[in-house]
Design a protein around this motif. Structure first.
Motif, mmCIF file in Angstrom:
data_model
loop_
_atom_site.group_PDB
_atom_site.id
_atom_site.type_symbol
_atom_site.label_atom_id
_atom_site.label_comp_id
_atom_site.label_asym_id
_atom_site.label_seq_id
_atom_site.Cartn_x
_atom_site.Cartn_y
_atom_site.Cartn_z
ATOM 1 N N GLU A 21 -33.409 1.467 -40.410
ATOM 2 C CA GLU A 21 -34.288 2.618 -40.225
ATOM 3 C C GLU A 21 -33.614 3.658 -39.324
ATOM 4 O OE1 GLU A 21 -36.303 -0.106 -42.226
ATOM 5 O OE2 GLU A 21 -35.790 -0.622 -40.163
ATOM 6 N N THR A 22 -34.046 4.909 -39.481
ATOM 7 C CA THR A 22 -33.593 6.020 -38.650
ATOM 8 C C THR A 22 -34.777 6.546 -37.851
ATOM 9 O OG1 THR A 22 -31.834 6.723 -40.166
ATOM 10 C CG2 THR A 22 -32.695 8.379 -38.657
ATOM 11 N N VAL A 23 -34.584 6.722 -36.531
ATOM 12 C CA VAL A 23 -35.635 7.285 -35.674
ATOM 13 C C VAL A 23 -35.096 8.561 -35.045
ATOM 14 C CG1 VAL A 23 -37.177 6.902 -33.726
ATOM 15 C CG2 VAL A 23 -36.491 4.976 -35.158
ATOM 16 N N ILE A 24 -35.914 9.630 -35.085
ATOM 17 C CA ILE A 24 -35.517 10.913 -34.503
ATOM 18 C C ILE A 24 -36.779 11.682 -34.127
ATOM 19 C CG2 ILE A 24 -35.452 12.206 -36.687
ATOM 20 C CD1 ILE A 24 -32.826 13.525 -35.646
ATOM 21 N N GLY A 25 -36.662 12.625 -33.185
ATOM 22 C CA GLY A 25 -37.794 13.444 -32.772
ATOM 23 C C GLY A 25 -37.450 14.920 -32.860
ATOM 24 N N GLY A 26 -38.487 15.780 -33.009
ATOM 25 C CA GLY A 26 -38.264 17.200 -33.215
ATOM 26 C C GLY A 26 -39.021 18.081 -32.256
ATOM 27 N N TYR A 27 -38.825 19.392 -32.405
ATOM 28 C CA TYR A 27 -39.454 20.380 -31.537
ATOM 29 C C TYR A 27 -40.961 20.483 -31.759
ATOM 30 C CZ TYR A 27 -35.729 22.712 -28.924
ATOM 31 O OH TYR A 27 -34.749 23.016 -28.019
ATOM 32 N N ASP A 28 -41.471 19.962 -32.876
ATOM 33 C CA ASP A 28 -42.910 19.979 -33.091
ATOM 34 C C ASP A 28 -43.588 18.768 -32.472
ATOM 35 O OD1 ASP A 28 -42.106 17.950 -34.756
ATOM 36 O OD2 ASP A 28 -43.317 18.589 -36.468
ATOM 37 N N SER A 29 -42.837 18.012 -31.641
ATOM 38 C CA SER A 29 -43.335 16.841 -30.901
ATOM 39 C C SER A 29 -43.472 15.590 -31.764
ATOM 40 C CB SER A 29 -44.680 17.133 -30.215
ATOM 41 O OG SER A 29 -44.609 18.284 -29.415
ATOM 42 N N THR A 30 -43.054 15.654 -33.030
ATOM 43 C CA THR A 30 -43.175 14.501 -33.916
ATOM 44 C C THR A 30 -41.977 13.568 -33.758
ATOM 45 O OG1 THR A 30 -44.439 15.750 -35.541
ATOM 46 C CG2 THR A 30 -43.386 13.739 -36.307
ATOM 47 N N ILE A 31 -42.279 12.291 -33.639
ATOM 48 C CA ILE A 31 -41.263 11.238 -33.679
ATOM 49 C C ILE A 31 -41.466 10.490 -34.985
ATOM 50 C CG2 ILE A 31 -40.383 9.159 -32.549
ATOM 51 C CD1 ILE A 31 -41.800 10.321 -29.963
ATOM 52 N N ALA A 52 -46.075 13.175 -30.066
ATOM 53 C CA ALA A 52 -45.966 13.081 -28.614
ATOM 54 C C ALA A 52 -46.698 14.240 -27.957
ATOM 55 C CB ALA A 52 -44.492 13.073 -28.201
ATOM 56 N N ASN A 53 -46.783 14.205 -26.613
ATOM 57 C CA ASN A 53 -47.508 15.261 -25.910
ATOM 58 C C ASN A 53 -46.643 16.490 -25.628
ATOM 59 O OD1 ASN A 53 -45.852 14.446 -23.809
ATOM 60 N ND2 ASN A 53 -47.504 13.644 -22.528
ATOM 61 N N SER A 54 -45.392 16.478 -26.072
ATOM 62 C CA SER A 54 -44.529 17.663 -25.980
ATOM 63 C C SER A 54 -43.338 17.466 -26.905
ATOM 64 C CB SER A 54 -44.058 17.903 -24.542
ATOM 65 O OG SER A 54 -43.144 16.902 -24.145
ATOM 66 N N TRP A 55 -42.530 18.500 -27.038
ATOM 67 C CA TRP A 55 -41.418 18.443 -27.973
ATOM 68 C C TRP A 55 -40.313 17.505 -27.495
ATOM 69 C CZ3 TRP A 55 -36.892 20.854 -26.024
ATOM 70 C CH2 TRP A 55 -37.068 21.722 -24.950
ATOM 71 N N ILE A 56 -39.556 17.027 -28.467
ATOM 72 C CA ILE A 56 -38.401 16.172 -28.205
ATOM 73 C C ILE A 56 -37.167 17.053 -28.325
ATOM 74 C CG2 ILE A 56 -37.231 14.026 -28.773
ATOM 75 C CD1 ILE A 56 -40.198 13.720 -28.041
ATOM 76 N N GLY A 57 -36.431 17.205 -27.237
ATOM 77 C CA GLY A 57 -35.301 18.126 -27.232
ATOM 78 C C GLY A 57 -33.986 17.433 -27.511
ATOM 79 N N TYR A 58 -33.221 17.169 -26.466
ATOM 80 C CA TYR A 58 -31.868 16.638 -26.616
ATOM 81 C C TYR A 58 -31.815 15.112 -26.573
ATOM 82 C CZ TYR A 58 -30.649 21.478 -25.636
ATOM 83 O OH TYR A 58 -30.547 22.844 -25.682
ATOM 84 N N ALA A 59 -32.944 14.461 -26.314
ATOM 85 C CA ALA A 59 -32.936 13.015 -26.068
ATOM 86 C C ALA A 59 -32.865 12.224 -27.365
ATOM 87 C CB ALA A 59 -34.170 12.609 -25.280
#
Length: 338
Positions: A89-99, A115-122
């Motif tokens: 599986e691949t897991v990634i998060g985006g600027y719309d806060s979706t993981i 999530a409660n905020s966006w996922i940036g560089y992590a």
């Protein structure tokens, strides 16, 4: 394999630097390379600034599947066998806060979380934190909230607030105090290093001093204990190594792989590649960092079976680099010059 903001992603032949294939989109995060669909051939998975996750043939660059989050992707994907089936599986998060967790064969979402905020560089981290045979996924959101998910279904197992919004960082996972329990280590540019108990997310300790880059964990002084190495982004601009708790020695059980027994895990430089020999199936994470501690490439992140493997890092520029291998609860470091 390199990307950037110039509007193209390049796969460069390791032997002579020639372009093997090029694709017309921008990507700031490092690609992940693994055989995600179990066809015996490696794929390249990368998140683009157009909000699309691409799974590409490693040999040709042909698109095998895509998934659109509809928002900018700045981080790197993490890959692992989260549900126990054959595919990764691949897991990634985006600027719309979706993981999102994506099936390796089809790219279809297996689970998503807002999530409660966006996922940036992590970049997410994957490990069996509670030793129940099931992998967990740890994600640091921009708000300062750390999430731990059940890898198979996306259920939240615990959360922790770092107490401030700043640039998010890749979580590091290791048993740093030798008690047989994994810790989750995070660092942000506006606060201290946070060390959390892996199974439940409980606070263990902090160390003042923040930075943009993830903490590197390794036994750098040969005392059979792990140290934390990070770059301080404060006024000192220094490289800091933190010793194990109480300057202990001999912490934790030392396995055959650390003692160099017949069935040992072997990890060494081999020409322009990195040689890895595994006595049995294990979870492996192999990443490349530059001399400043910045993540350059996620070379592999997933499950490998018994056997011998050679990986070829693609740093993209000449210099001194650190190859960091984590297998099980052990971390190895190799210094390489390109």
């Amino acid at each position: 394999m390199v990307g950037g903001m110039a509007g193209a992603v390049y796969c460069i032949r390791g032997s002579n630097g020639a372009d093997q294939w090029t694709l017309p989109f921008s990507a700031l995060g490092s690609p992940a390379v693994a055989d995600v669909d179990v066809d015996g051939l490696p794929e390249v998975v990368i998140g683009a600034q157009n909000g699309t996750v691409y799974c590409l043939s490693g040999a040709t660059g042909a698109t095998e599947w895509t998934y659109s989050l509809g928002s900018n992707l700045m981080n790197s994907p993490a890959i692992g066998n989260l549900d126990g089936d054959a595919a990764l599986e691949t897991v990634i998060g985006g600027y719309d806060s979706t993981i999102v967790c994506l099936d390796g064969i089809t790219g279809a979402p297996e689970w998503t979380y807002k999530a409660n905020s966006w996922i940036g560089y992590a970049t997410p981290a994957i490990a069996d934190l509670d030793k129940d045979g099931q992998l967990e996924v740890v994600v640091d959101a921009q708000s300062g909230t750390v999430y731990c998910f059940n890898g198979s279904n996306g259920a939240v197992e615990w959360t922790y607030s770092l107490g401030g919004s700043s640039r998010d960082s890749d979580p590091s996972i290791a048993d740093i105090d030798g008690d047989g329990t994994l810790e989750v280590i995070l660092m942000r540019d506006d606060g201290p290093i946070h060390v959390l108990n892996g199974p439940n997310g409980a606070f263990e300790w902090t160390y003042a001093g923040g930075g943009y880059h993830s903490v590197i964990i390794a036994d750098i002084d040969g005392d059979d204990c792990l140290e934390l190495v990070h770059t301080d982004n404060g006024s000192t601009k220094r490289l800091v190594a933190l010793d194990d708790a109480g300057n202990a020695s001999g912490c934790g059980a030392v396995g055959n792989d650390e003692k160099g027994g017949q069935d040992a895990v072997q990890f060494r430089a081999a020409g322009t590649g990195l040689y890895l020999s595994l006595p049995g199936q294990t979870e492996v994470s192999l990443s490349l960092y530059d001399a400043q501690g910045r993540l350059v490439q996620v070379i592999y992140d997933g499950i490998l079976g018994q056997g011998e493997y050679t990986f070829y890092p693609a740093p993209g520029a000449r210099g001194v680099y650190i190859a960091l291998l984590t297998h099980g609860e052990t971390t190895r470091v190799i210094r390489i010059v390109r």
